[in-house]
Design a protein around this motif. Structure first.
Motif, PDB file in Angstrom:
ATOM      1  N   ALA A 195      51.658   1.709 -66.594  1.00 31.06           N
ATOM      2  CA  ALA A 195      50.726   1.183 -65.586  1.00 31.06           C
ATOM      3  C   ALA A 195      50.532  -0.318 -65.732  1.00 31.06           C
ATOM      4  O   ALA A 195      50.549  -1.064 -64.734  1.00 31.06           O
ATOM      5  CB  ALA A 195      49.384   1.899 -65.701  1.00 31.06           C
TER       6      ALA A 195
ATOM      7  N   ASP B 134      47.107   0.851 -62.099  1.00 27.35           N
ATOM      8  CA  ASP B 134      48.148   0.105 -61.378  1.00 27.35           C
ATOM      9  C   ASP B 134      48.087   0.297 -59.867  1.00 27.35           C
ATOM     10  O   ASP B 134      48.946  -0.187 -59.143  1.00 27.35           O
ATOM     11  CB  ASP B 134      49.539   0.451 -61.909  1.00 27.35           C
TER      12      ASP B 134
ATOM     13  N   GLU C  62      53.582  -2.262 -64.664  1.00 21.40           N
ATOM     14  CA  GLU C  62      53.730  -2.272 -63.213  1.00 21.40           C
ATOM     15  C   GLU C  62      52.873  -3.351 -62.543  1.00 21.40           C
ATOM     16  O   GLU C  62      53.187  -3.788 -61.433  1.00 21.40           O
ATOM     17  CB  GLU C  62      53.378  -0.897 -62.633  1.00 21.40           C
ATOM     18  N   ILE C  63      51.792  -3.769 -63.198  1.00 19.70           N
ATOM     19  CA  ILE C  63      50.972  -4.844 -62.613  1.00 19.70           C
ATOM     20  C   ILE C  63      51.265  -6.194 -63.253  1.00 19.70           C
ATOM     21  O   ILE C  63      50.474  -7.137 -63.144  1.00 19.70           O
ATOM     22  CB  ILE C  63      49.465  -4.515 -62.688  1.00 19.70           C
TER      23      ILE C  63
END
Length: 442
Positions: free
Chosen positions: A166, A49, A169-170
């Motif tokens: 992760a 991320d 989060e993207i």
């Protein structure tokens, strides 16, 4: 003295450096099957991320540093396929060309680590199915998830949760698919519920109690068929655990446990003279269970590597063992455990008591306090601490570490009250949460 070490990461290079420091005449050769030495595997989810800028940043030392500065013959792309303990020869192939090599040793350390467990089911050969264990794994995942929307993670342990965060989060839609009824199986269920709540808060779907049957798709995976239904997906990450990387050993002379971990004594010696083992490929003595265990963690690998290297160099040291401490971040909560959970206590037959309370990490009157759910387990007769689990915000790490030290020294609840722990309102209350839990039982 000719030292050969199989494995160029935590345990292997910790041992190599101890040999370098304690044997000025040492001839040290290390064999690594890939390109990379001494890197932080635990940091890899955060490369996905972008919190860590690239895989380059998790590398502590490159092979050329070991060669040029420490005169260690750090070889890359050397895959070991056999250890002849009678002739004391290690043999294998160059990873890229498959040409054979062999090297003689006086003392050998096996530090080959662990490998990801992969589901053995139909469709396993499809593209878009990955696991996360190495730098090449990380780079492949980063490249392939760019254009996908839905990612399914099979497994909800340490790596599964960190990858879920992760990917979320993207901007990916994330589903966690489980065979059991909770994430974080190392925790008791009442604490795991807090993690489920955190996942739902961040729009992560969790599917419980599913038996995976097959992957579907033609060239690229497009779904997972379970015994109940079909789950469409654009990408899959398997995070169902690791197993010792010891397939190249026949187990006849170098004795292996049922799971493939190498049996070692307190000096990290195997059942064969002049052969040692350390890290994720070896067993770990558990002080709480008073028996060999397998809890592969980077901290343990570094400690065992150090002890193995000292003993190989002629400095007698013993590995004191583990108590089972771990911690991870999942969005806004910290998840920590040390010692035994309730399931483990029952399996060991302890007569025990437990208490679960929600407490605040700092003085109640100081602004910014965060709640933490704490579970403490102790022996009923002696009041000796057996385990501590915490899910909460700031300060979980501090309390888990206090618990780890207490467990290492077999402390009783009464003794916890005597600990001189740091206090100021922004950091703690006059009685630390761990002490408060103990105080209530006396």
């Amino acid at each position: 003295m000719k030292y050969v070490i199989i494995g160029g990461d935590a345990a292997g290079m910790s041992a190599a450096m101890e040999i370098y420091r304690h044997d000025p005449q040492a001839d040290i050769t290390t064999l690594e099957s890939g390109h990379n030495y001494s890197y932080g595997q635990c940091g890899l989810p955060y490369v996905i991320d972008g919190r860590i800028g690239s895989t380059e940043e998790v590398i502590a030392r490159r092979p050329e540093v070991f060669r040029d500065k420490y005169n260690i013959d750090a070889r890359t792309m050397h895959t070991v396929t056999n250890v002849d303990t009678d002739r004391q020869i290690v043999s294998g192939v160059f990873t890229n060309t498959r040409e054979p090599f062999s090297i003689q040793y006086d003392k050998l350390l096996i530090a080959t680590g662990a490998k990801s467990v992969k589901l053995k089911m139909e469709g396993r050969e499809l593209k878009g199915i990955r696991s996360l264990k190495s730098i090449p794994d990380t780079e492949a995942i980063i490249g392939e998830v760019k254009n996908v929307e839905q990612v399914t993670i099979v497994g909800g342990g340490y790596i599964g949760l960190e990858i879920a965060e992760a990917l979320s989060e993207i901007g990916k839609k994330v589903r966690i698919l489980l065979r059991s009824g909770q994430v974080a199986s190392f925790l008791d269920s009442e604490l795991a519920k807090k993690i489920h709540e955190e996942a739902y808060k961040h729009q992560i779907e969790i599917v419980f109690n599913e038996e995976m049957v097959r992957y579907t798709g033609t060239d690229w995976v497009d779904g997972i068929q379970t015994s109940k239904e079909h789950y469409p997906t654009d990408f899959v990450i398997e995070a169902i655990g690791v197993q010792p990387n010891t397939d190249f050993l026949d187990g006849d002379k170098i004795e292996l446990a049922k799971n493939g971990a190498i049996r070692v004594n307190p000096h990290l010696e195997t059942t064969v003279k002049n052969v040692y083992a350390a890290g994720d490929c070896a067993q770990h003595f558990n002080r709480m269970k008073q028996r060999a265990d397998y809890i592969p963690l980077g901290t343990t690998a570094n400690k065992q590597g150090r002890i193995a290297g000292l003993n190989m160099a002629g400095v007698a040291e013993t590995f004191a063992g583990i108590v089972g401490s771990s911690i991870l971040k999942f969005f806004d909560v910290t998840i920590g455990k040390t010692g035994l959970n309730e399931k483990e206590v029952k399996e060991l037959g302890f007569d025990y008591e437990e208490s679960t309370k929600e407490v605040t990490n700092i003085s109640s009157y100081y602004p910014g306090g965060e709640d933490m759910l704490v579970k403490m387990i102790w022996k009923k007769d002696s009041k000796r601490l057996l385990g501590l689990q915490i899910v909460g915000g700031a300060g979980v790490d501090k309390r888990i570490d206090v618990g780890a030290v207490a467990l290492f020294h077999q402390m009783r609840l009464r003794e916890l009250l005597d600990l001189d722990l740091s206090y100021a309102p922004p950091f703690n209350s006059v009685w630390d949460p761990v002490q408060k839990m103990a105080k209530r039982q006396l």
